[in-house]
Design a protein around this motif. Structure first.
Motif, PDB file in Angstrom:
ATOM      1  N   GLN A  13      -9.579  10.892   0.493  1.00 29.02           N
ATOM      2  CA  GLN A  13      -9.429  10.964  -0.957  1.00 29.02           C
ATOM      3  C   GLN A  13      -9.751  12.385  -1.404  1.00 29.02           C
ATOM      4  O   GLN A  13     -10.768  12.944  -1.002  1.00 29.02           O
ATOM      5  CB  GLN A  13     -10.370   9.984  -1.646  1.00 29.02           C
ATOM      6  N   VAL A  14      -8.858  12.970  -2.195  1.00 28.07           N
ATOM      7  CA  VAL A  14      -9.067  14.312  -2.725  1.00 28.07           C
ATOM      8  C   VAL A  14      -8.990  14.267  -4.242  1.00 28.07           C
ATOM      9  O   VAL A  14      -8.311  13.412  -4.820  1.00 28.07           O
ATOM     10  CB  VAL A  14      -8.041  15.333  -2.181  1.00 28.07           C
ATOM     11  N   LEU A  15      -9.698  15.193  -4.864  1.00 22.85           N
ATOM     12  CA  LEU A  15      -9.685  15.293  -6.323  1.00 22.85           C
ATOM     13  C   LEU A  15      -8.606  16.294  -6.715  1.00 22.85           C
ATOM     14  O   LEU A  15      -8.728  17.489  -6.475  1.00 22.85           O
ATOM     15  CB  LEU A  15     -11.052  15.749  -6.821  1.00 22.85           C
ATOM     16  N   ARG A  16      -7.513  15.769  -7.299  1.00 23.62           N
ATOM     17  CA  ARG A  16      -6.415  16.617  -7.772  1.00 23.62           C
ATOM     18  C   ARG A  16      -6.013  16.152  -9.168  1.00 23.62           C
ATOM     19  O   ARG A  16      -5.841  14.954  -9.394  1.00 23.62           O
ATOM     20  CB  ARG A  16      -5.208  16.525  -6.836  1.00 23.62           C
ATOM     21  N   ILE A  33     -11.137  19.323  -3.301  1.00 24.79           N
ATOM     22  CA  ILE A  33     -12.423  18.638  -3.242  1.00 24.79           C
ATOM     23  C   ILE A  33     -12.154  17.327  -2.512  1.00 24.79           C
ATOM     24  O   ILE A  33     -11.341  16.517  -2.952  1.00 24.79           O
ATOM     25  CB  ILE A  33     -12.995  18.347  -4.655  1.00 24.79           C
ATOM     26  N   VAL A  34     -12.811  17.133  -1.372  1.00 19.29           N
ATOM     27  CA  VAL A  34     -12.553  15.988  -0.509  1.00 19.29           C
ATOM     28  C   VAL A  34     -13.779  15.081  -0.494  1.00 19.29           C
ATOM     29  O   VAL A  34     -14.899  15.541  -0.258  1.00 19.29           O
ATOM     30  CB  VAL A  34     -12.228  16.451   0.927  1.00 19.29           C
ATOM     31  N   MET A  35     -13.551  13.777  -0.724  1.00 17.89           N
ATOM     32  CA  MET A  35     -14.635  12.805  -0.658  1.00 17.89           C
ATOM     33  C   MET A  35     -14.946  12.526   0.808  1.00 17.89           C
ATOM     34  O   MET A  35     -14.037  12.323   1.614  1.00 17.89           O
ATOM     35  CB  MET A  35     -14.236  11.502  -1.358  1.00 17.89           C
ATOM     36  N   VAL A  36     -16.230  12.533   1.148  1.00 14.58           N
ATOM     37  CA  VAL A  36     -16.658  12.315   2.526  1.00 14.58           C
ATOM     38  C   VAL A  36     -17.013  10.843   2.694  1.00 14.58           C
ATOM     39  O   VAL A  36     -18.000  10.369   2.142  1.00 14.58           O
ATOM     40  CB  VAL A  36     -17.861  13.206   2.889  1.00 14.58           C
ATOM     41  N   ASP A  37     -16.199  10.139   3.461  1.00 14.07           N
ATOM     42  CA  ASP A  37     -16.401   8.709   3.681  1.00 14.07           C
ATOM     43  C   ASP A  37     -17.269   8.502   4.919  1.00 14.07           C
ATOM     44  O   ASP A  37     -17.178   9.263   5.880  1.00 14.07           O
ATOM     45  CB  ASP A  37     -15.044   8.030   3.862  1.00 14.07           C
ATOM     46  N   ASP A  38     -18.100   7.470   4.893  1.00 13.62           N
ATOM     47  CA  ASP A  38     -18.949   7.176   6.046  1.00 13.62           C
ATOM     48  C   ASP A  38     -18.582   5.856   6.708  1.00 13.62           C
ATOM     49  O   ASP A  38     -19.409   5.201   7.323  1.00 13.62           O
ATOM     50  CB  ASP A  38     -20.427   7.200   5.665  1.00 13.62           C
ATOM     51  N   ALA A  39     -17.319   5.480   6.598  1.00 14.94           N
ATOM     52  CA  ALA A  39     -16.841   4.276   7.284  1.00 14.94           C
ATOM     53  C   ALA A  39     -16.975   4.489   8.794  1.00 14.94           C
ATOM     54  O   ALA A  39     -17.040   5.634   9.261  1.00 14.94           O
ATOM     55  CB  ALA A  39     -15.383   4.009   6.907  1.00 14.94           C
ATOM     56  N   GLU A  96     -23.487   9.104   7.663  1.00 19.10           N
ATOM     57  CA  GLU A  96     -23.968   8.651   6.354  1.00 19.10           C
ATOM     58  C   GLU A  96     -23.479   9.611   5.284  1.00 19.10           C
ATOM     59  O   GLU A  96     -23.439  10.813   5.502  1.00 19.10           O
ATOM     60  CB  GLU A  96     -25.496   8.627   6.376  1.00 19.10           C
ATOM     61  N   SER A  97     -23.084   9.067   4.141  1.00 16.49           N
ATOM     62  CA  SER A  97     -22.636   9.881   3.016  1.00 16.49           C
ATOM     63  C   SER A  97     -23.122   9.254   1.724  1.00 16.49           C
ATOM     64  O   SER A  97     -22.923   8.058   1.499  1.00 16.49           O
ATOM     65  CB  SER A  97     -21.103   9.969   3.008  1.00 16.49           C
ATOM     66  N   SER A  98     -23.768  10.058   0.891  1.00 14.81           N
ATOM     67  CA  SER A  98     -24.210   9.561  -0.419  1.00 14.81           C
ATOM     68  C   SER A  98     -24.033  10.668  -1.448  1.00 14.81           C
ATOM     69  O   SER A  98     -24.223  11.844  -1.144  1.00 14.81           O
ATOM     70  CB  SER A  98     -25.668   9.119  -0.360  1.00 14.81           C
ATOM     71  N   GLY A  99     -23.629  10.279  -2.643  1.00 13.36           N
ATOM     72  CA  GLY A  99     -23.405  11.264  -3.682  1.00 13.36           C
ATOM     73  C   GLY A  99     -22.894  10.632  -4.959  1.00 13.36           C
ATOM     74  O   GLY A  99     -22.829   9.409  -5.079  1.00 13.36           O
ATOM     75  N   PRO A 100     -22.467  11.453  -5.905  1.00 11.36           N
ATOM     76  CA  PRO A 100     -22.084  10.957  -7.225  1.00 11.36           C
ATOM     77  C   PRO A 100     -20.679  10.363  -7.331  1.00 11.36           C
ATOM     78  O   PRO A 100     -20.383   9.659  -8.277  1.00 11.36           O
ATOM     79  CB  PRO A 100     -22.200  12.203  -8.101  1.00 11.36           C
ATOM     80  N   PHE A 101     -19.799  10.631  -6.377  1.00 15.24           N
ATOM     81  CA  PHE A 101     -18.430  10.139  -6.459  1.00 15.24           C
ATOM     82  C   PHE A 101     -18.289   8.845  -5.660  1.00 15.24           C
ATOM     83  O   PHE A 101     -18.206   8.885  -4.440  1.00 15.24           O
ATOM     84  CB  PHE A 101     -17.441  11.179  -5.928  1.00 15.24           C
ATOM     85  N   LYS A 102     -18.283   7.728  -6.367  1.00 16.36           N
ATOM     86  CA  LYS A 102     -18.203   6.407  -5.714  1.00 16.36           C
ATOM     87  C   LYS A 102     -19.277   6.272  -4.643  1.00 16.36           C
ATOM     88  O   LYS A 102     -19.039   5.758  -3.555  1.00 16.36           O
ATOM     89  CB  LYS A 102     -16.816   6.182  -5.121  1.00 16.36           C
ATOM     90  N   ASN A 103     -20.458   6.821  -4.929  1.00  8.70           N
ATOM     91  CA  ASN A 103     -21.605   6.837  -4.011  1.00  8.70           C
ATOM     92  C   ASN A 103     -21.329   7.625  -2.729  1.00  8.70           C
ATOM     93  O   ASN A 103     -21.940   7.357  -1.700  1.00  8.70           O
ATOM     94  CB  ASN A 103     -22.067   5.422  -3.675  1.00  8.70           C
ATOM     95  N   LYS A 104     -20.412   8.567  -2.765  1.00  9.44           N
ATOM     96  CA  LYS A 104     -20.075   9.399  -1.610  1.00  9.44           C
ATOM     97  C   LYS A 104     -20.246  10.868  -1.955  1.00  9.44           C
ATOM     98  O   LYS A 104     -20.150  11.271  -3.103  1.00  9.44           O
ATOM     99  CB  LYS A 104     -18.618   9.164  -1.168  1.00  9.44           C
ATOM    100  N   ALA A 105     -20.476  11.673  -0.925  1.00  4.67           N
ATOM    101  CA  ALA A 105     -20.586  13.117  -1.095  1.00  4.67           C
ATOM    102  C   ALA A 105     -19.190  13.733  -1.171  1.00  4.67           C
ATOM    103  O   ALA A 105     -18.198  13.077  -0.849  1.00  4.67           O
ATOM    104  CB  ALA A 105     -21.357  13.711   0.086  1.00  4.67           C
ATOM    105  N   ALA A 106     -19.126  14.996  -1.582  1.00  4.67           N
ATOM    106  CA  ALA A 106     -17.843  15.698  -1.667  1.00  4.67           C
ATOM    107  C   ALA A 106     -17.984  17.108  -1.112  1.00  4.67           C
ATOM    108  O   ALA A 106     -19.031  17.744  -1.257  1.00  4.67           O
ATOM    109  CB  ALA A 106     -17.360  15.751  -3.112  1.00  4.67           C
TER     110      ALA A 106
END
Length: 159
Positions: A13-16, A33-39, A96-106
């Motif tokens: 997922q990218v922010l465009r 800006i790329v969302m970092v998923d921890d799947a 592991e990834s945590s942050g403000p975008f859907k609880n994921k880092a970017a």
């Protein structure tokens, strides 16, 4: 096998245009800006700088270090040594990834494709195999010259 190693086949997922969009990792461009998923089995899709959030990655592919590495978002007042803690590399496994975008880092994408740390490693593997091939060709020439020299020398000595 090296071709498979170089491929980045995953959806990200990218922010465009102020919206999160699903795209293939190969379509990421510099500055995204790329969302970092921890799947499970999720990997960082490009080299970049962590701009918000916190991640834990396995960088053993890059550094050989078996312990997970904790990365924190870059701060404007950080010195150069501390900035290294915000740099992430393509191909490293996200634990592991945590942050403000859907609880994921970017992350902010700084390198893609062959210019990433992973791409440089693949290029190094390819160029080393070419260098080994060149060395083998040179060795065959040297052995041929030595064999010819031995035959000529033995002809003069045993005549």
């Amino acid at each position: 096998k090296i071709h498979d190693l170089a491929q980045q086949k995953q959806a990200v997922q990218v922010l465009r245009h102020d919206k999160w969009q699903h795209i293939e990792a190969a379509a990421i461009v510099l500055g995204d800006i790329v969302m970092v998923d921890d799947a499970p089995s999720s990997r960082v899709p490009c080299d970049g700088v962590l701009v918000c959030g916190h991640i834990v990655v396995d960088e053993s592919m890059i550094s050989g270090e078996p312990m997970p590495v904790s990365k924190t978002a870059i701060q404007l007042d950080q010195d150069e040594a501390s900035t290294k803690l915000a740099v992430v590399y393509a191909g490293t496994t996200v634990l592991e990834s945590s942050g403000p975008f859907k609880n994921k880092a970017a992350i902010l994408c700084t390198r893609v494709g062959a210019m990433t740390k992973r791409g440089q490693m693949v290029r190094m593997l390819l160029s080393d195999s070419a260098a080994v091939s060149e060395t083998k060709n040179q060795l065959l020439k040297v052995y041929g010259i030595m064999a010819l020299y031995t035959v000529v020398l033995s002809f003069f000595l045993f005549e």
